[in-house]
Write a protein that holds these residues in place. Sequence first.
Motif, PDB file in Angstrom:
ATOM      1  N   ARG A 284       0.833  -1.197   0.000  1.00  0.00           N
ATOM      2  CA  ARG A 284       0.000   0.000   0.000  1.00  0.00           C
ATOM      3  C   ARG A 284       0.869   1.249   0.000  1.00  0.00           C
ATOM      4  O   ARG A 284       2.061   1.209   0.313  1.00  0.00           O
ATOM      5  CB  ARG A 284      -0.917   0.012   1.219  1.00  0.00           C
ATOM      6  N   GLY A 285       0.244   2.358  -0.337  1.00  0.00           N
ATOM      7  CA  GLY A 285       0.900   3.663  -0.253  1.00  0.00           C
ATOM      8  C   GLY A 285       2.265   3.709  -0.902  1.00  0.00           C
ATOM      9  O   GLY A 285       2.484   3.197  -1.993  1.00  0.00           O
ATOM     10  N   ARG A 286       3.213   4.340  -0.216  1.00  0.00           N
ATOM     11  CA  ARG A 286       4.568   4.495  -0.746  1.00  0.00           C
ATOM     12  C   ARG A 286       5.241   3.153  -0.954  1.00  0.00           C
ATOM     13  O   ARG A 286       6.062   3.006  -1.866  1.00  0.00           O
ATOM     14  CB  ARG A 286       5.403   5.352   0.211  1.00  0.00           C
ATOM     15  N   GLY A 287       4.913   2.197  -0.111  1.00  0.00           N
ATOM     16  CA  GLY A 287       5.525   0.880  -0.305  1.00  0.00           C
ATOM     17  C   GLY A 287       5.135   0.275  -1.636  1.00  0.00           C
ATOM     18  O   GLY A 287       5.973  -0.319  -2.343  1.00  0.00           O
ATOM     19  N   LEU A 288       3.857   0.398  -1.998  1.00  0.00           N
ATOM     20  CA  LEU A 288       3.399  -0.101  -3.294  1.00  0.00           C
ATOM     21  C   LEU A 288       4.094   0.626  -4.429  1.00  0.00           C
ATOM     22  O   LEU A 288       4.535   0.006  -5.408  1.00  0.00           O
ATOM     23  CB  LEU A 288       1.879   0.063  -3.403  1.00  0.00           C
ATOM     24  N   ILE A 289       4.209   1.938  -4.301  1.00  0.00           N
ATOM     25  CA  ILE A 289       4.838   2.717  -5.367  1.00  0.00           C
ATOM     26  C   ILE A 289       6.317   2.365  -5.479  1.00  0.00           C
ATOM     27  O   ILE A 289       6.862   2.272  -6.588  1.00  0.00           O
ATOM     28  CB  ILE A 289       4.644   4.221  -5.100  1.00  0.00           C
ATOM     29  N   ALA A 290       6.972   2.160  -4.338  1.00  0.00           N
ATOM     30  CA  ALA A 290       8.381   1.750  -4.383  1.00  0.00           C
ATOM     31  C   ALA A 290       8.514   0.412  -5.098  1.00  0.00           C
ATOM     32  O   ALA A 290       9.438   0.202  -5.897  1.00  0.00           O
ATOM     33  CB  ALA A 290       8.938   1.671  -2.965  1.00  0.00           C
ATOM     34  N   ARG A 291       7.582  -0.497  -4.804  1.00  0.00           N
ATOM     35  CA  ARG A 291       7.616  -1.800  -5.480  1.00  0.00           C
ATOM     36  C   ARG A 291       7.395  -1.636  -6.975  1.00  0.00           C
ATOM     37  O   ARG A 291       8.026  -2.323  -7.788  1.00  0.00           O
ATOM     38  CB  ARG A 291       6.541  -2.701  -4.859  1.00  0.00           C
ATOM     39  N   LEU A 292       6.505  -0.717  -7.345  1.00  0.00           N
ATOM     40  CA  LEU A 292       6.260  -0.451  -8.760  1.00  0.00           C
ATOM     41  C   LEU A 292       7.510   0.121  -9.424  1.00  0.00           C
ATOM     42  O   LEU A 292       7.903  -0.307 -10.525  1.00  0.00           O
ATOM     43  CB  LEU A 292       5.078   0.518  -8.911  1.00  0.00           C
ATOM     44  N   GLU A 293       8.147   1.073  -8.753  1.00  0.00           N
ATOM     45  CA  GLU A 293       9.332   1.708  -9.338  1.00  0.00           C
ATOM     46  C   GLU A 293      10.465   0.718  -9.524  1.00  0.00           C
ATOM     47  O   GLU A 293      11.300   0.872 -10.424  1.00  0.00           O
ATOM     48  CB  GLU A 293       9.771   2.881  -8.455  1.00  0.00           C
TER      49      GLU A 293
END
Length: 886
Positions: A284-293
């Motif tokens: 979720r949140g920044r963690g999800l985006i970090a995983r996406l990046e």
Amino acid sequence: MHRPEHSIALPLLEREPELAAAARAVDALCAEKPSGGVLVYRGAAGLGKTALLSEVRRMATGRRAVWSARGGETVTSVPFHVVRQLLLPAMTVDGRDGEGAPDARELLGDRYEIVGPALGIAPPGEQHADPQGVRDGLDALVGRLVEAHGPLVLIVDDAQWADLETLAWLASFAERPAGGLPVLVVIAYRTEEAVGETEGYLQTLGAAAKLLVSLRALTSDATAGLTRAALGEHADDPFCREVWAVTGGNAYETVELLAKVRDCGLEPVEESAGELRALGASARGRGLIARLEELGTATTKFAWAAAILGTDISLDLAVSLAGMSHEEAAECAERLRAARILVGVDPLEFVHPLIAGAVYRAIPAAVRTAMHGLAAWAVSRSGRGAAAAAPHLLEVHPDGDAELVEQLREAAAEHLAVGAPDAARRCLERALAEPPLLSVRAEVLYELGCATLLTSPATTVGHLRAALDTQQLDDALRVDVVFRLSQALTHNNQTGDAAHVVATEVARTEETQARMRLQAAHFLWEGVQAIEDDGPGRSRRLDRVAAGLTGRDNTERVLLMLRAFDGTARGESAEEIVQIAERALLNGGLAAGVGWTDTAWGFEPPALLGLSYAFADRLDRAESLFTEGLRAFEISGWSGGHLAFAHALVGHVHRRRGDLTEAEAYLRESLRLADRVGNGLPMHWDAASMLIDTLLARGHVDEAREAAERHAFLPPYSSSIVIPDAPSVRGRLLLALGRRKEAVAELEAAGLALMERGRHNIVMAPWACDLAYALAEDDPARAAQLAAYARDRAERFGTHTAIGVALCCAASLREGGARTGLLTQAVAHLESSPSRYELAVARVEYGMAAGSPAELSSGLELAERCGADGLAARARRALEAPHARR
């Protein structure tokens, strides 16, 4: 909700009551006598609403037809987006899709041109579609689908992001009377994101629901149960407690966390518990985006493109928006599927709305705006049209872009044509914010007014006044704006303001055809005001203007229609009125441009023309015009105030004929339709007055009283005239209720106002005869004066109905042979009239006065055919009296 193939299937814990209620609802739908209903699941994001819907789908699949749809955060402004997802799979469109399904044209029948554009299967028409007409058409479509497929289950997930047009339909569909269609509607939505009009519609659905559930987070025990179901019974208590602490009992986050635990091979024991928070953050949140990046720049960009496009993501559009080849896009999509972010091939979809929302919000604001601009271009270039591009156009920053303004206007026109005025309003308001050029701004304001004319007269007034204030309108468009403004004011119960607006414009307009049109509009709104300063003076002016007109163009035809109605209200010669009315027609019918659905003049002139024929005893002509109007509104899908008024007019013809039961049915339907538009509008007053008059004729006094109370049929009256005259009908009601003193005061006031205005039609405004009846005992001299006045005015008007009614009134004040003689004349006149109820009254009165069982029996038979129960009962009592049997 779709799941990747390697996702884990877990039990639905702590949802047993919800599942049991769903099972009962599905069983009821599958019973021998199936019944439908509404189920609503609501709660915060991630609490398992989608999983519950999936279980309902599983329960019903194989037993009933099941169709589902889902709202999308970036497509809430696309009209009927969810309806299309929901219903299109159920039918075949032009030979495509829906193998074995019924054809859309056959299902929709004569509603194809109304509902087809909303479903995206037919091109939009030229006229604005009435939203209520589209909703009625969707109701009818579902009814036909039930005939074709049997009872249905309709499932909508993420309803907080459903378009308003779909929600409006679902809300109205849910409020159908009990015992309606066997359709089970199942809704799920996030409470924290349901705001504004969306919240109102969802509350309506909740109020209609068999089951309304607010979901709560899972307890620690339920979380432990899920953990052991996913990872094995050896998961220890400390590990399970940490799973609950990390996820807070959020079902979605719990399932995602457990999937990650399994994927990375983490042992579910206390020693591993410290690693759970890091794993949970990646979902979720920044963690999800970090995983996406971590998946790379190209994959992130492709995910952004998918988030911009929303739901049912076209691969071609995503490729265009991401600016990459199909091969590269395919690789990106595969990486996103493996990461449990996307699912599907073409179209693509996010695994969960929480992921879609997180990705969308992670796009830098400037980049997001630019991508919406690119998306609008890509959608337009794909041939989907301006309306499909509108959600993206609405997100672009205002920058004085003339081309964008035109695209938004084009989108608004498409929205109006499919019955989505709210969507059109959003486009036009956004166009104003661009802003448009000054010369275009007035046109946009005018279009805004047109967008709300059928649904919100008050909103229309504001926009059209603003358009006039710009002083940027050309002469022709200015006349249109003034006319529509005056029409909206009248529909908003501001008839005096309507007349004033037109009078002001007449004064500033030079002698042209446009000025003549404005003059006609001024006569129209002055004439339909309930109160005016100089009615006789206006009538004289109208007479001078209309004298010698032949009906060579539509302005002349409208003036002749107005002149005919004015003569009717004044009680002039009915024969001459009919001659004037005939000149308003073209080859015996309404000319193009002044028909019921033509917007240049509105429906008022043909309505007034038809009423002129009705009161002139030309009921066949009136009925032909009114049924033509009813059919025209139905064909055009105008199911709001226009259709309500048409039902009232047809009902009034039946009342005049003496078909009282039929009249009541039409008038109750008129009020039902009017109630969907608003309260206390002119259409309510007409239908209520006609209904109360009809119920009194039927002898149903208590029902008349209930109708008056329900519709606030009391002063202050409508600002527009009411047919039949409202104070006269209220006086008649008070008299029937035995409130004679109040009735006398009401009828005296009604007569004074009408006579000062020069309106003497004793059938349109039956105050004089009723007042004579009320005063007969206490003030016989005054009663005789009133009866003489009524007879004089009836003879001047010259219809058999008016004369027969006046003779009955005069007879009620006499005795013996004089009474019988007057009633003999009344019967003779009414036998030559089309008004069977009035004839039945005269026959019963004559039979009683003459002591004639034959006449009483004849009157009784006619009263029964008319549905005049009170009159029939009176005739029976008279027949049973000893003197009648001799």
